[in-house]
Scaffold this active site. Sequence first.
Site, PDB file in Angstrom:
ATOM      1  N   SER A   1      -6.873   4.623  -1.465  1.00 34.32           N
ATOM      2  CA  SER A   1      -6.873   3.066  -1.642  1.00 34.32           C
ATOM      3  C   SER A   1      -8.212   2.465  -1.797  1.00 34.32           C
ATOM      4  O   SER A   1      -8.194   1.272  -2.596  1.00 34.32           O
ATOM      5  CB  SER A   1      -6.200   2.886  -0.180  1.00 34.32           C
ATOM      6  OG  SER A   1      -5.117   3.252   0.101  1.00 34.32           O
TER       7      SER A   1
ATOM      8  N   GLU B   1      -1.241  -7.504   2.315  1.00 36.73           N
ATOM      9  CA  GLU B   1      -1.008  -6.389   2.180  1.00 36.73           C
ATOM     10  C   GLU B   1      -0.155  -5.795   3.267  1.00 36.73           C
ATOM     11  O   GLU B   1      -0.382  -6.186   4.460  1.00 36.73           O
ATOM     12  CB  GLU B   1      -2.558  -5.447   2.195  1.00 36.73           C
ATOM     13  CG  GLU B   1      -2.267  -4.016   1.978  1.00 36.73           C
ATOM     14  CD  GLU B   1      -3.214  -3.151   2.362  1.00 36.73           C
ATOM     15  OE1 GLU B   1      -3.588  -2.072   1.413  1.00 36.73           O
ATOM     16  OE2 GLU B   1      -4.146  -3.366   3.200  1.00 36.73           O
TER      17      GLU B   1
ATOM     18  N   ASP C   1       0.898  -1.200   0.081  1.00 38.33           N
ATOM     19  CA  ASP C   1       0.002   0.087   0.020  1.00 38.33           C
ATOM     20  C   ASP C   1       0.916   1.297   0.056  1.00 38.33           C
ATOM     21  O   ASP C   1       1.818   1.420   0.873  1.00 38.33           O
ATOM     22  CB  ASP C   1      -0.885  -0.229   1.233  1.00 38.33           C
ATOM     23  CG  ASP C   1      -1.972   0.790   1.124  1.00 38.33           C
ATOM     24  OD1 ASP C   1      -1.884   2.004   0.537  1.00 38.33           O
ATOM     25  OD2 ASP C   1      -3.028   0.613   1.795  1.00 38.33           O
TER      26      ASP C   1
ATOM     27  N   ASP D   1       2.147   2.558   3.530  1.00 37.49           N
ATOM     28  CA  ASP D   1       1.223   3.660   3.278  1.00 37.49           C
ATOM     29  C   ASP D   1       1.109   4.539   4.369  1.00 37.49           C
ATOM     30  O   ASP D   1       1.431   5.779   4.350  1.00 37.49           O
ATOM     31  CB  ASP D   1      -0.143   3.308   2.781  1.00 37.49           C
ATOM     32  CG  ASP D   1      -1.070   4.605   2.499  1.00 37.49           C
ATOM     33  OD1 ASP D   1      -0.766   5.332   1.796  1.00 37.49           O
ATOM     34  OD2 ASP D   1      -2.176   4.500   3.337  1.00 37.49           O
TER      35      ASP D   1
ATOM     36  N   HIS E   1       2.143   8.717   4.576  1.00 42.43           N
ATOM     37  CA  HIS E   1       1.311   9.581   4.836  1.00 42.43           C
ATOM     38  C   HIS E   1       2.032  10.512   6.141  1.00 42.43           C
ATOM     39  O   HIS E   1       1.855  11.660   6.003  1.00 42.43           O
ATOM     40  CB  HIS E   1       0.156   9.105   5.470  1.00 42.43           C
ATOM     41  CG  HIS E   1      -0.883   8.876   4.380  1.00 42.43           C
ATOM     42  ND1 HIS E   1      -1.310   9.769   3.555  1.00 42.43           N
ATOM     43  CD2 HIS E   1      -1.634   7.630   3.785  1.00 42.43           C
ATOM     44  CE1 HIS E   1      -2.417   9.022   2.688  1.00 42.43           C
ATOM     45  NE2 HIS E   1      -2.277   7.787   2.883  1.00 42.43           N
TER      46      HIS E   1
ATOM     47  N   HIS F   1      -1.552  11.196  -1.557  1.00 46.53           N
ATOM     48  CA  HIS F   1      -1.005  10.292  -2.593  1.00 46.53           C
ATOM     49  C   HIS F   1      -0.498  11.169  -3.871  1.00 46.53           C
ATOM     50  O   HIS F   1      -1.111  12.306  -3.934  1.00 46.53           O
ATOM     51  CB  HIS F   1      -2.465   9.367  -3.044  1.00 46.53           C
ATOM     52  CG  HIS F   1      -2.691   8.599  -2.040  1.00 46.53           C
ATOM     53  ND1 HIS F   1      -3.941   7.784  -1.978  1.00 46.53           N
ATOM     54  CD2 HIS F   1      -2.118   8.424  -0.721  1.00 46.53           C
ATOM     55  CE1 HIS F   1      -3.996   7.230  -0.981  1.00 46.53           C
ATOM     56  NE2 HIS F   1      -2.987   7.306  -0.125  1.00 46.53           N
TER      57      HIS F   1
ATOM     58  N   ASP G   1      -0.959  -0.289  -4.769  1.00 49.94           N
ATOM     59  CA  ASP G   1      -2.294   0.498  -5.074  1.00 49.94           C
ATOM     60  C   ASP G   1      -1.737   1.955  -5.678  1.00 49.94           C
ATOM     61  O   ASP G   1      -2.904   2.455  -6.634  1.00 49.94           O
ATOM     62  CB  ASP G   1      -3.116   0.372  -4.043  1.00 49.94           C
ATOM     63  CG  ASP G   1      -2.751   0.911  -2.677  1.00 49.94           C
ATOM     64  OD1 ASP G   1      -1.703   1.278  -2.780  1.00 49.94           O
ATOM     65  OD2 ASP G   1      -3.528   1.054  -1.868  1.00 49.94           O
ATOM     66  N   HIS G   2      -0.946   2.591  -5.352  1.00 52.37           N
ATOM     67  CA  HIS G   2      -0.695   3.975  -5.656  1.00 52.37           C
ATOM     68  C   HIS G   2       0.483   4.401  -4.930  1.00 52.37           C
ATOM     69  O   HIS G   2       1.334   3.713  -4.256  1.00 52.37           O
ATOM     70  CB  HIS G   2      -1.887   4.877  -5.070  1.00 52.37           C
ATOM     71  CG  HIS G   2      -2.159   4.730  -3.509  1.00 52.37           C
ATOM     72  ND1 HIS G   2      -1.391   5.281  -2.560  1.00 52.37           N
ATOM     73  CD2 HIS G   2      -3.169   4.284  -2.904  1.00 52.37           C
ATOM     74  CE1 HIS G   2      -1.999   4.866  -1.284  1.00 52.37           C
ATOM     75  NE2 HIS G   2      -2.935   4.353  -1.663  1.00 52.37           N
TER      76      HIS G   2
END
Length: 455
Positions: free
Chosen positions: A100, A264, A51, A269, A273, A404, A311-312
């Site tokens: 997400s 995952e 992620d 992620d 952040h 993101h 996912d990004h």
Amino acid sequence: MRPTLFSLKRSLLAVAVLLSTTTLAYADTPTHTMMGDAPSVPKNIVILIGDGMGTAYTSAYRYYKDNPETQEIEQTVFDRLLVGTASTYPARVSGYVTDSAAAATALATGVKSYNGAISVDTDKQALPTIMEMAKKQGLSTGVAVTSQINHATPAAFLTHNESRKNYDEIANSYLNTDTDVMLGGGQKFFPSTLIHKFEAKGYQYLSDFSQLNTVTKPKVIGLFADVQLPWAIDDIGAHKLSKMTSKALELLSLNEKGFVLLVEGSLIDWAGHNNDIATAMAEMDEFANALEVVEQYVRQNKDTLMVATADHNTGGLSIGANGEYSWKTDIIRGVKSSPALIATNAISNENWQDELISNLGFKPSDDELTQLSRARMQGQEVMATAIKKLIDNRSFTGWTTGGHTGMDVQVFASGPASKLFSGYQDNTDIALKIMSLLPKKAKSTAATTQLESHD
């Protein structure tokens, strides 16, 4: 014709084309190849998602793991499994930068939707997922994640909801998914009344990670934290994601018909952040370990396909910053705890400077210590931010956002039919290709049901 219906039929047509392509590609190939007795089409499929793991993360991880005493920069598991790239944009209504939920919806259903959607289209109608298709054909399914199990990515593979924020609704909906293995965090969202309902349906409930070794058969729901699992950097040697992945593979393998497993690395992620490079690299290391667990499983079980991607991208990580042509991995590797934990301990400890230096792995300058002292007086959050900025400045790490970005991500694959994932593709293509490898009955039943629901 409504745009969503057109998009759905186009996606289903793409699945049919991929099915034909796959069939033609293997039409003259025996069920097992001459070398290694490997099948052409997998019985088992493992999907791994880092992620937020944009390309800067995998590059950074290579340098983070590099042995500085050798001339060579050693390859990582990401380098040896790399086969392609994928775009990540959501449905047009949400622009070019995905969240997400929309990304997971694309990866789980082959259809783009709005940011926040959990496997529903832009009209908020349910879309058939890979896991649902697999279940219809008698395959086992499972998820192993480091976030809460009802977070956006696992939710999009298992259920449907108009909003990723409806955590309680999503948790309750898992009762009806018949998922065989669910491992991760999220005790907060699964009260005892809900757990009793799972147990009534034959699930074994685990609340302590040490219980995982005792499980010998599905069905199991393991919730090992209130929300997220501990940061890997603060849980040295635990390797929780790797162990959950290994146990999930063991349990799902009991089904002779096969399985689909989602793994995952959720907290890559979350660290992104937070613009927290030390924590992010530790999460990358744990995800890499889990990837290697699956890689080894694929080597030993030649009927298994693994497909990994992100996912990004999160945070706009930059390797090098402030005009310097440098990235100091020794600074990052020297950090022994997450900045959040270092800050917490610094505030509660009168001899905070000694402990700070010990956990940072380097001694800040007098000016830096003065700045940290001022931050300490303003509370844990301000102190943690100051520590992260200090690590960034010392290591020349840069960030462009706390959110993101819209960049493409990498795709990794190994096992039967892995060549399908080579080159550039959209994230929806990844789902459609995986669907094309599932048993035909599962696809046709789900596709028919979905089309009828739109008529």
